[in-house]
Scaffold this motif. Structure first.
Motif, PDB file in Angstrom:
ATOM      1  N   PHE A 189       0.839  -1.204   0.000  1.00 46.42           N
ATOM      2  CA  PHE A 189       0.000   0.000   0.000  1.00 46.42           C
ATOM      3  C   PHE A 189       0.874   1.253   0.000  1.00 46.42           C
ATOM      4  CE2 PHE A 189      -1.781   3.498   2.469  1.00 46.42           C
ATOM      5  CZ  PHE A 189      -2.854   3.841   1.655  1.00 46.42           C
ATOM      6  N   TYR A 190       1.860   1.270   0.894  1.00 46.16           N
ATOM      7  CA  TYR A 190       2.705   2.473   0.975  1.00 46.16           C
ATOM      8  C   TYR A 190       3.492   2.684  -0.320  1.00 46.16           C
ATOM      9  CZ  TYR A 190       1.735   2.719   5.996  1.00 46.16           C
ATOM     10  OH  TYR A 190       1.118   2.829   7.215  1.00 46.16           O
ATOM     11  N   GLU A 191       3.957   1.591  -0.905  1.00 41.16           N
ATOM     12  CA  GLU A 191       4.733   1.721  -2.151  1.00 41.16           C
ATOM     13  C   GLU A 191       3.879   2.357  -3.254  1.00 41.16           C
ATOM     14  OE1 GLU A 191       7.852  -1.959  -1.390  1.00 41.16           O
ATOM     15  OE2 GLU A 191       6.104  -2.287  -2.661  1.00 41.16           O
ATOM     16  N   LYS A 192       2.647   1.909  -3.320  1.00 41.48           N
ATOM     17  CA  LYS A 192       1.739   2.433  -4.346  1.00 41.48           C
ATOM     18  C   LYS A 192       1.426   3.909  -4.075  1.00 41.48           C
ATOM     19  CE  LYS A 192      -2.464   1.187  -6.703  1.00 41.48           C
ATOM     20  NZ  LYS A 192      -3.385   0.124  -6.996  1.00 41.48           N
ATOM     21  N   LEU A 193       1.163   4.203  -2.810  1.00 48.57           N
ATOM     22  CA  LEU A 193       0.845   5.587  -2.431  1.00 48.57           C
ATOM     23  C   LEU A 193       2.017   6.520  -2.759  1.00 48.57           C
ATOM     24  CD1 LEU A 193      -1.088   7.575  -0.972  1.00 48.57           C
ATOM     25  CD2 LEU A 193      -0.011   6.885   1.188  1.00 48.57           C
ATOM     26  N   TYR A 200       2.221  12.794  -9.032  1.00 49.73           N
ATOM     27  CA  TYR A 200       1.368  13.997  -9.067  1.00 49.73           C
ATOM     28  C   TYR A 200       1.833  15.093  -8.116  1.00 49.73           C
ATOM     29  CZ  TYR A 200      -1.835  11.085 -11.769  1.00 49.73           C
ATOM     30  OH  TYR A 200      -2.393  10.285 -12.726  1.00 49.73           O
ATOM     31  N   ASN A 201       2.988  14.891  -7.500  1.00 54.55           N
ATOM     32  CA  ASN A 201       3.521  15.886  -6.580  1.00 54.55           C
ATOM     33  C   ASN A 201       2.552  16.191  -5.429  1.00 54.55           C
ATOM     34  OD1 ASN A 201       5.898  17.316  -6.179  1.00 54.55           O
ATOM     35  ND2 ASN A 201       4.910  19.258  -6.734  1.00 54.55           N
ATOM     36  N   VAL A 202       2.076  15.134  -4.807  1.00 51.23           N
ATOM     37  CA  VAL A 202       1.126  15.255  -3.691  1.00 51.23           C
ATOM     38  C   VAL A 202       1.862  14.957  -2.374  1.00 51.23           C
ATOM     39  CG1 VAL A 202      -0.971  14.243  -2.667  1.00 51.23           C
ATOM     40  CG2 VAL A 202      -0.818  14.573  -5.146  1.00 51.23           C
ATOM     41  N   ILE A 203       1.628  15.794  -1.383  1.00 52.51           N
ATOM     42  CA  ILE A 203       2.244  15.570  -0.058  1.00 52.51           C
ATOM     43  C   ILE A 203       1.471  14.462   0.659  1.00 52.51           C
ATOM     44  CG2 ILE A 203       2.657  16.586   2.221  1.00 52.51           C
ATOM     45  CD1 ILE A 203       2.599  19.378   0.786  1.00 52.51           C
ATOM     46  N   VAL A 204       2.184  13.465   1.175  1.00 54.40           N
ATOM     47  CA  VAL A 204       1.536  12.438   1.993  1.00 54.40           C
ATOM     48  C   VAL A 204       1.717  12.823   3.461  1.00 54.40           C
ATOM     49  CG1 VAL A 204       1.531  10.008   2.684  1.00 54.40           C
ATOM     50  CG2 VAL A 204       1.957  10.628   0.285  1.00 54.40           C
ATOM     51  N   VAL A 205       0.598  12.998   4.147  1.00 54.41           N
ATOM     52  CA  VAL A 205       0.636  13.299   5.582  1.00 54.41           C
ATOM     53  C   VAL A 205       0.217  12.023   6.296  1.00 54.41           C
ATOM     54  CG1 VAL A 205      -0.184  14.810   7.406  1.00 54.41           C
ATOM     55  CG2 VAL A 205      -0.108  15.658   5.045  1.00 54.41           C
ATOM     56  N   HIS A 206       1.160  11.392   6.963  1.00 50.23           N
ATOM     57  CA  HIS A 206       0.868  10.100   7.586  1.00 50.23           C
ATOM     58  C   HIS A 206       0.830  10.273   9.100  1.00 50.23           C
ATOM     59  CE1 HIS A 206       1.931   5.633   8.332  1.00 50.23           C
ATOM     60  NE2 HIS A 206       0.667   5.725   7.983  1.00 50.23           N
ATOM     61  N   ASP A 207      -0.251   9.828   9.712  1.00 50.66           N
ATOM     62  CA  ASP A 207      -0.424   9.926  11.155  1.00 50.66           C
ATOM     63  C   ASP A 207      -0.225   8.536  11.746  1.00 50.66           C
ATOM     64  OD1 ASP A 207      -1.342  10.128  13.745  1.00 50.66           O
ATOM     65  OD2 ASP A 207      -3.281  11.000  13.235  1.00 50.66           O
ATOM     66  N   PRO A 228      10.991   2.684   0.739  1.00 45.69           N
ATOM     67  CA  PRO A 228      11.816   3.453  -0.213  1.00 45.69           C
ATOM     68  C   PRO A 228      11.019   4.594  -0.843  1.00 45.69           C
ATOM     69  CG  PRO A 228      12.133   1.099  -0.529  1.00 45.69           C
ATOM     70  CD  PRO A 228      11.043   1.252   0.493  1.00 45.69           C
ATOM     71  N   GLY A 229      11.591   5.780  -0.836  1.00 41.63           N
ATOM     72  CA  GLY A 229      10.920   6.942  -1.435  1.00 41.63           C
ATOM     73  C   GLY A 229       9.991   7.668  -0.482  1.00 41.63           C
ATOM     74  N   GLY A 230       9.732   7.095   0.684  1.00 42.12           N
ATOM     75  CA  GLY A 230       8.789   7.698   1.628  1.00 42.12           C
ATOM     76  C   GLY A 230       9.177   9.127   1.999  1.00 42.12           C
ATOM     77  N   LYS A 231      10.472   9.290   2.224  1.00 37.62           N
ATOM     78  CA  LYS A 231      10.927  10.609   2.658  1.00 37.62           C
ATOM     79  C   LYS A 231      10.840  11.654   1.532  1.00 37.62           C
ATOM     80  CE  LYS A 231      14.757  10.146   5.213  1.00 37.62           C
ATOM     81  NZ  LYS A 231      16.192  10.394   5.443  1.00 37.62           N
ATOM     82  N   ASP A 232      10.726  11.188   0.305  1.00 40.32           N
ATOM     83  CA  ASP A 232      10.610  12.146  -0.809  1.00 40.32           C
ATOM     84  C   ASP A 232       9.277  12.884  -0.774  1.00 40.32           C
ATOM     85  OD1 ASP A 232      13.000  11.233  -1.696  1.00 40.32           O
ATOM     86  OD2 ASP A 232      12.162   9.886  -3.211  1.00 40.32           O
ATOM     87  N   VAL A 233       8.252  12.204  -0.279  1.00 41.66           N
ATOM     88  CA  VAL A 233       6.902  12.778  -0.418  1.00 41.66           C
ATOM     89  C   VAL A 233       6.158  12.965   0.906  1.00 41.66           C
ATOM     90  CG1 VAL A 233       6.474  11.923  -2.766  1.00 41.66           C
ATOM     91  CG2 VAL A 233       5.963  10.445  -0.803  1.00 41.66           C
ATOM     92  N   ALA A 234       6.691  12.402   1.996  1.00 46.33           N
ATOM     93  CA  ALA A 234       5.848  12.312   3.195  1.00 46.33           C
ATOM     94  C   ALA A 234       6.398  13.043   4.410  1.00 46.33           C
ATOM     95  CB  ALA A 234       5.626  10.838   3.557  1.00 46.33           C
ATOM     96  N   ILE A 235       5.436  13.464   5.229  1.00 51.26           N
ATOM     97  CA  ILE A 235       5.741  13.889   6.596  1.00 51.26           C
ATOM     98  C   ILE A 235       4.917  12.965   7.488  1.00 51.26           C
ATOM     99  CG2 ILE A 235       3.924  15.701   6.580  1.00 51.26           C
ATOM    100  CD1 ILE A 235       5.900  17.333   8.444  1.00 51.26           C
TER     101      ILE A 235
END
Ligand code: PLP
Length: 388
Positions: A189-193, A200-207, A228-235
Motif C-alpha cells: 500500500f505504501y509503495e503504491k501511495l 502527481y507531486n502530492v504531499i503524503v501526511v501520515h499519522d 523506499p521513497g517515503g521521505k521524498d513525499v511524506a511527513i
C-alpha cells in the motif's frame, strides 16, 4: 453586553456530534446508573515511574525553565532519530528531518497552514480523526473525502481516485494503524501511495499515533519512512502519548521530508514556543528505555481486546479482531443507525460507545469501542452488553 460573532471558519463547523451523547449520558447518570465509558481514546493507566523520575530531575534544572527551541532540543531530535532507526530501520537526520511537537495533534493542526493555500484541494481518508479536515478548512483548503470501506480493508482505493483529482490535490491524509477502524496498511500500500504521490507531486501526511499498540509481532505497523521513497513525499506525525501513557504531557514529533519539516517548523516559530524542555528530557528517557514498558502495555490491551471480542461474538456482533490500536470497530446490528444503537446501549446499559458516523459518513453503520478501562470495568461492561 456586547455581542460577538464566531468567525465563519468556526461557525460553519458541524455540530459537535458527541454533545447529544453527553446529554443522554447525563440523563442516564441522573437515574443513578453507573456509567462505563468505552468512548474515549485516552489511556487509563498512568505514565510509568521511570519517566516521571526523569521529569522530576529535569524540572529542577534552571536551564530547562527558559523558552525552549522552537524545533526541539537537538538531543530530543537525536533521540527521535535513534528510536526510528531501532524501531523502523528508518534513517532520519535529526537536524533537518525531525521537529518536536506539543503532541501530534498540534503538528497536524498546524501543518496545512504551511503548505495549503486557500482553494487548494486536500484528500482526507475517512472515517478519520477530525483534525485532518478541520485543520485543512481552517487553512482555507477544500477537503475531498476518500472513503475507507470494509470491502477494501479500510484502505483508500487509490485507483478509484480520478486523474483530475490527483492532479489538483496538494496533499493526502492517511492514518495507519487507523483510528477508528483499527486497520493496518502493508508495504505494498505504501509503495503504491508513494509512487502516485511522486507522479502527481502530492504531499503524503501520515499519522502514526498508534504504531506501538500492536498485537502480532510478525505484523508490526510500519512507518512510511522505512519505505523506499517515503521521505521524498511524506511527513509523518507520531507522539509519545499512546506508547508511554503520556497523553497529558503533550509531546510528539513530525519527521520526514526536510522541506515539509522545515515548513511546519516555520509555522511553529510564529505561533508557539516549543515543548517544555523538561518534558523533552523525560521524552528522551521514554524513547531510550521504554520498550519493555510498552511490551507490557500491549499485553494488557491484548487481554482486554480478547475479553471484549469474545463478548461481542457471544452477543452476535460483527467485528474484526484488531491487530493494532486499542479500538474495536464493529457493525451495528441490523435495523439501527449508528446513533440509534449507541443511544440504546447507553440508555439500557450505561455503557458509552462511539457512533461510527461521528468520524465521517462512511462510519455510518459502525460503532467504536475503546479498550481504555481496567479489566474489572471491562468485564462489567461486557456482561451488560451481552445481557442486552
Ligand atoms: N492522531 C490520532 C489518530 C489520534 O487518535 C490522536 C489522539 O487521540 C492523535 C493523533 C493526537 O494525539 P497526541 O496529540 O496526543 O499526540
Amino acid at each position: 453586553m456586547a455581542q460577538f460573532q464566531l468567525a465563519d471558519r468556526l461557525a460553519k463547523l458541524p455540530p459537535y456530534l458527541f454533545a447529544e451523547i453527553d446529554r443522554i449520558k447525563a440523563q442516564v447518570a441522573a437515574r443513578g446508573v453507573d456509567i462505563i465509558s468505552l468512548g474515549i481514546g485516552d489511556p487509563d493507566m498512568p505514565t510509568p515511574d521511570f519517566i516521571i523520575e526523569a521529569m522530576k530531575k529535569a524540572v529542577e534544572k534552571p536551564v530547562n525553565h527558559a523558552y525552549p527551541s522552537y524545533v526541539g532540543m537537538l538531543s530530543y531530535r537525536e533521540a527521535v532519530a535513534d528510536w526510528y532507526k531501532r524501531r523502523f530501520n528508518a534513517d532520519l537526520d535529526p537536524k533537518s528531518e525531525v521537529v518536536s511537537l506539543i503532541g501530534s495533534k498540534e503538528g497536524i493542526a498546524h501543518f496545512p497552514l504551511a503548505f495549503i493555500n486557500p482553494g487548494d484541494l486536500v484528500l482526507v481518508c475517512t472515517p478519520n480523526y477530525p483534525v485532518y479536515n478541520i485543520a485543512t478548512e481552517f487553512a482555507g483548503g477544500i477537503v475531498k473525502f476518500v472513503p475507507l470501506t470494509e470491502d477494501n480493508s479500510f484502505l483508500p482505493d487509490l485507483d478509484a481516485i480520478d486523474e483530475e483529482t490527483w492532479t489538483k490535490a496538494k496533499a493526502i491524509f492517511v492514518n495507519y494503524p487507523n483510528n477508528p477502524t483499527a486497520a493496518m496498511a502493508d508495504m505494498a500500500f505504501y509503495e503504491k501511495l508513494i509512487k502516485i504521490a511522486k507522479q502527481y507531486n502530492v504531499i503524503v501526511v501520515h499519522d502514526t499515533a498508534y504504531t506501538e499498540i500492536y498485537y502480532n509481532e510478525d505484523n508490526r505497523p510500519l512507518s512510511i519512512m522505512s519505505v523506499p521513497g517515503g521521505k521524498d513525499v511524506a511527513i509523518e506525525f507520531h507522539s509519545l502519548s499512546k506508547t508511554y501513557n503520556m497523553t497529558g504531557w503533550r509531546v510528539g514529533m513530525a519527521v520526514g521530508n526536510p522541506q515539509l519539516v522545515a515548513g511546519l517548523g516555520k509555522i511553529k516559530e510564529n505561533v508557539d514556543s516549543g515543548v517544555f524542555q523538561a518534558v523533552q528530557e523525560a521524552g528522551i528517557v521514554a524513547m531510550r528505555d521504554g520498550d519493555p514498558f510498552t511490551a507490557e502495555l500491549r499485553k494488557i490491551y491484548k487481554q482486554r481486546r480478547d475479553i471484549m471480542i469474545a463478548a461481542l461474538r457471544k452477543a452476535g456482533i460483527h467485528c474484526n479482531v484488531p491487530e493494532s490500536t486499542f479500538y474495536i470497530w464493529c457493525r451495528v446490528p441490523q435495523g439501527y443507525t449508528s446513533s440509534e444503537f449507541v443511544t440504546k446501549v447507553l440508555q439500557e446499559t450505561g455503557v458509552v460507545i462511539t457512533p461510527g458516523n461521528g468520524f465521517g459518513t462512511p462510519g455510518e453503520g459502525y460503532f467504536r469501542i475503546s479498550l481504555t478501562v481496567n479489566d474489572a470495568r471491562l468485564e462489567e461492561a461486557v456482561s451488560r452488553i451481552v445481557k442486552l
